[in-house]
Design a protein around this motif. Structure first.
Motif, mmCIF file in Angstrom:
data_model
loop_
_atom_site.group_PDB
_atom_site.id
_atom_site.type_symbol
_atom_site.label_atom_id
_atom_site.label_comp_id
_atom_site.label_asym_id
_atom_site.label_seq_id
_atom_site.Cartn_x
_atom_site.Cartn_y
_atom_site.Cartn_z
ATOM 1 N N VAL A 185 45.610 45.916 46.566
ATOM 2 C CA VAL A 185 46.908 45.583 45.805
ATOM 3 C C VAL A 185 46.751 46.079 44.417
ATOM 4 O O VAL A 185 47.702 46.644 43.922
ATOM 5 C CB VAL A 185 47.421 43.886 46.110
ATOM 6 N N LEU A 188 47.072 49.379 44.133
ATOM 7 C CA LEU A 188 48.104 50.268 44.505
ATOM 8 C C LEU A 188 48.901 50.143 43.182
ATOM 9 O O LEU A 188 49.772 51.021 42.800
ATOM 10 C CB LEU A 188 48.868 49.857 45.645
ATOM 11 N N ALA A 193 51.966 53.268 42.950
ATOM 12 C CA ALA A 193 52.565 53.487 44.210
ATOM 13 C C ALA A 193 54.032 52.933 44.270
ATOM 14 O O ALA A 193 54.767 53.602 45.180
ATOM 15 C CB ALA A 193 51.833 52.691 45.213
ATOM 16 N N ILE A 194 54.528 51.939 43.564
ATOM 17 C CA ILE A 194 55.901 51.409 43.575
ATOM 18 C C ILE A 194 56.485 51.871 42.132
ATOM 19 O O ILE A 194 57.515 51.201 41.831
ATOM 20 C CB ILE A 194 55.806 49.977 44.090
ATOM 21 N N GLY A 362 59.892 51.317 44.483
ATOM 22 C CA GLY A 362 59.887 50.690 45.679
ATOM 23 C C GLY A 362 59.395 49.273 45.528
ATOM 24 O O GLY A 362 59.254 48.754 43.872
ATOM 25 N N LEU A 364 56.346 46.070 46.625
ATOM 26 C CA LEU A 364 55.115 45.722 47.434
ATOM 27 C C LEU A 364 55.035 44.082 47.604
ATOM 28 O O LEU A 364 55.522 43.584 46.759
ATOM 29 C CB LEU A 364 53.750 46.166 46.785
ATOM 30 N N HIS A 366 52.929 40.693 49.244
ATOM 31 C CA HIS A 366 51.647 40.394 50.263
ATOM 32 C C HIS A 366 51.848 38.797 50.461
ATOM 33 O O HIS A 366 52.436 37.983 49.591
ATOM 34 C CB HIS A 366 50.392 40.748 49.560
ATOM 35 N N PRO A 373 49.219 43.332 52.487
ATOM 36 C CA PRO A 373 50.224 43.758 51.670
ATOM 37 C C PRO A 373 51.196 44.887 52.370
ATOM 38 O O PRO A 373 50.836 45.422 53.297
ATOM 39 C CB PRO A 373 49.205 44.710 50.998
ATOM 40 N N LEU A 375 54.203 47.612 51.844
ATOM 41 C CA LEU A 375 54.949 48.791 51.126
ATOM 42 C C LEU A 375 56.162 48.983 51.466
ATOM 43 O O LEU A 375 56.541 49.076 52.689
ATOM 44 C CB LEU A 375 53.988 49.941 51.074
ATOM 45 N N VAL A 380 56.785 55.580 49.175
ATOM 46 C CA VAL A 380 55.710 54.552 48.921
ATOM 47 C C VAL A 380 54.505 54.698 49.637
ATOM 48 O O VAL A 380 53.471 54.745 49.153
ATOM 49 C CB VAL A 380 56.251 52.977 48.947
ATOM 50 N N GLU A 381 54.658 54.834 50.962
ATOM 51 C CA GLU A 381 53.239 55.031 51.798
ATOM 52 C C GLU A 381 52.529 56.093 51.345
ATOM 53 O O GLU A 381 51.400 56.427 51.462
ATOM 54 C CB GLU A 381 53.908 55.103 53.474
ATOM 55 N N ALA A 384 50.883 55.554 48.015
ATOM 56 C CA ALA A 384 49.868 54.657 48.118
ATOM 57 C C ALA A 384 48.593 55.436 48.645
ATOM 58 O O ALA A 384 47.663 55.024 48.409
ATOM 59 C CB ALA A 384 50.419 53.593 49.092
#
Length: 471
Positions: A185, A188, A193-194, A362, A364, A366, A373, A375, A380-381, A384
């Motif tokens: 996490v 990312l 990633a987001i 995006g 995330l 968890h 986690p 996404l 986003v995927e 990531a």
């Protein structure tokens, strides 16, 4: 209060440079024994039942030389199930405890046992700092359950000791910090990633103990319980009640720091780690009524503090966060954040607890310990997948948190959650409780460790100690 801040620079505090100072010299006290990778560590425990037993069950490969606990009958319950049958997985620990020296008062243990290399501290919150400081001053490595301390001053005191004793290995018991999912996490979030994160929400289903209630009348204590030592540093003259000991102390003001102290060390950990926000600059808490608050309808704390409110929402503003201003909101008592419009119907917030990061590219989400986690958002995927692994993984993940401490003592591995990491996290959590007690928003200067807008609220950064138990 100024003396405890004077040796702590902003760089040390915000940058976590806890191992750069010289060794603390304490007359008449021993320094940490040099322990080789092939050696077994001599471990003691304070608070040997409950969570302490869970911690120690993972350390039976070491020499368990002593234990301090106010109720050995309660400790014995750790080794049997609800029907009184032995738990096979706990029998190695029972054997080790049977051989270990036993004490009611950990101060006596420290005075009489000079063979202790390391100690696990799993007491109620109000003992943590007193026990940890006593150990560290004797050159003993410490593993302290979360929350690390009861007050802000206590945390900074322990960090100063750690800075001056770089050979001491310190660990807070927030085991999620060692988990693979949680570390991913952090990677990312830091890896974009987001996108840029400006808003975080964290929630828990706690409390699972009495809270928002009036203080009960005292009853006769169990014969096996040393109630005076259990009270320890708490400057109150409360008689025993099972709503306090052994598990239910978290919700009572003299002994615990509520749900935020219990679960914030897991849930707040990851956003603080990933986003590096520094100290909160403003904190405000909204809450249900205080326990025993029958005649007060404006939300103010009663004069004789009993239990914390059943539920609260605490909003933290981080004006100096590394990536720009950040807002983090904490919810407990079963309260949860509103569902964002962009949240798909297949993504469900776990009512037991979780964290939601809202980025400009995006989201995330968890579970409590950084687990599972999820996404959310277009692209986003793929982003990531491109984020590399950059944080070391701890052997056995969450279940290896205790042995990570042992391996670090033996020089085999870096420590996972040392006080240089744990103290700033712990302080963030505690400031939520300070704002609750202040009964208004507080503005905070992390460099000086002072509340700047409500001078009288600075008293909540410290506490009174019962005679014989001062920090």
């Amino acid at each position: 209060m100024e003396a405890w801040k004077s040796g702590l620079t902003r760089r040390d505090w915000l940058g976590g440079a806890a191992a750069t100072a010289g060794v603390l010299v304490i007359p008449g006290q021993a320094s940490a024994r040099r322990i080789a990778a092939s050696d077994r560590v001599n471990v003691a425990v304070i608070g040997a039942g409950g969570m302490g037993a869970n911690n120690m069950a993972k350390l039976t490969s070491q020499n368990i030389v002593a234990l301090a606990d106010v109720d050995l009958a309660h400790v014995a319950e750790a080794f049997v199930d609800s029907k009184g049958a032995p738990k096979p997985e706990m029998q190695p620990l029972k054997t080790a405890y049977d051989r270990a020296a036993k004490f009611s008062d950990y101060r006596r243990m420290f005075d009489s046992r000079k063979d202790i290399d390391a100690v696990v501290i799993a007491t109620p919150d109000h003992h943590h700092a007193v026990a940890a400081k006593a150990a560290m001053e004797r050159g003993i490595h410490v593993y302290v359950q979360k929350p690390l301390t009861y007050t802000v001053r206590e945390g900074r005191t322990l960090l100063e000791l750690a800075r001056r004793n770089p050979k001491l290995v310190t660990q807070m018991g927030n085991q999620g910090h060692s988990g693979d999912d949680g570390r991913r996490v952090v990677e990312l979030i830091r890896g974009g990633a987001i996108g840029r994160v400006r808003e975080v929400h964290a929630w828990t289903n706690r409390p699972l103990w009495p809270q928002g209630e009036a203080r009960p009348a005292a009853v006769a204590k169990p014969a096996s319980l040393d109630w005076d030592v259990w009270l320890g540093p708490a400057a109150v003259d409360w008689g025993y009640h099972p709503d306090y000991a052994h598990f239910n102390w978290r919700g009572w003001v003299p002994f615990g720091i509520g749900s935020l102290g219990d679960m914030g060390a897991h849930l707040v950990d990851f956003p603080v780690w990933a986003l590096e926000p520094g100290s909160p600059t403003r904190v405000e808490t909204r809450h249900s009524r205080w326990g025993g608050d029958d005649n007060i309808w404006d939300g103010r704390p009663p004069a004789d503090l009993g239990s914390y409110p059943l539920a609260n929402i605490t909003t933290y503003q981080f004006g100096n966060a590394k990536g720009g201003p950040l807002t983090m909101t904490w919810y407990d008592g079963g309260l949860m954040p509103p569902t964002p419009p962009a949240m798909p119907t297949t993504a469900r917030m776990n009512p037991d607890g979780g964290v939601l990061y809202m980025g400009d590219r995006g989201m995330l989400m968890h579970d409590t310990y950084g687990q599972k986690p999820v996404l959310i958002g277009d692209g986003v995927e793929a982003r990531a997948a491109a984020v590399p692994v950059s944080l070391p993984r701890i052997q056995d993940g969450r279940d290896g948190h205790e042995m990570n401490w042992i391996r670090a003592i033996r020089g085999e591995e870096a420590i996972s959650s040392p006080f240089s990491v744990a103290v700033p996290l712990n302080e963030t959590m505690l400031l939520g409780m300070v704002s609750m007690r202040a009964d208004q928003p507080i503005e905070y200067d992390g460099a000086s460790g002072r509340i700047t807008n409500v001078a009288e609220a600075n008293r909540f950064l410290d506490r009174e100690y019962r005679k014989g138990w001062a920090l």
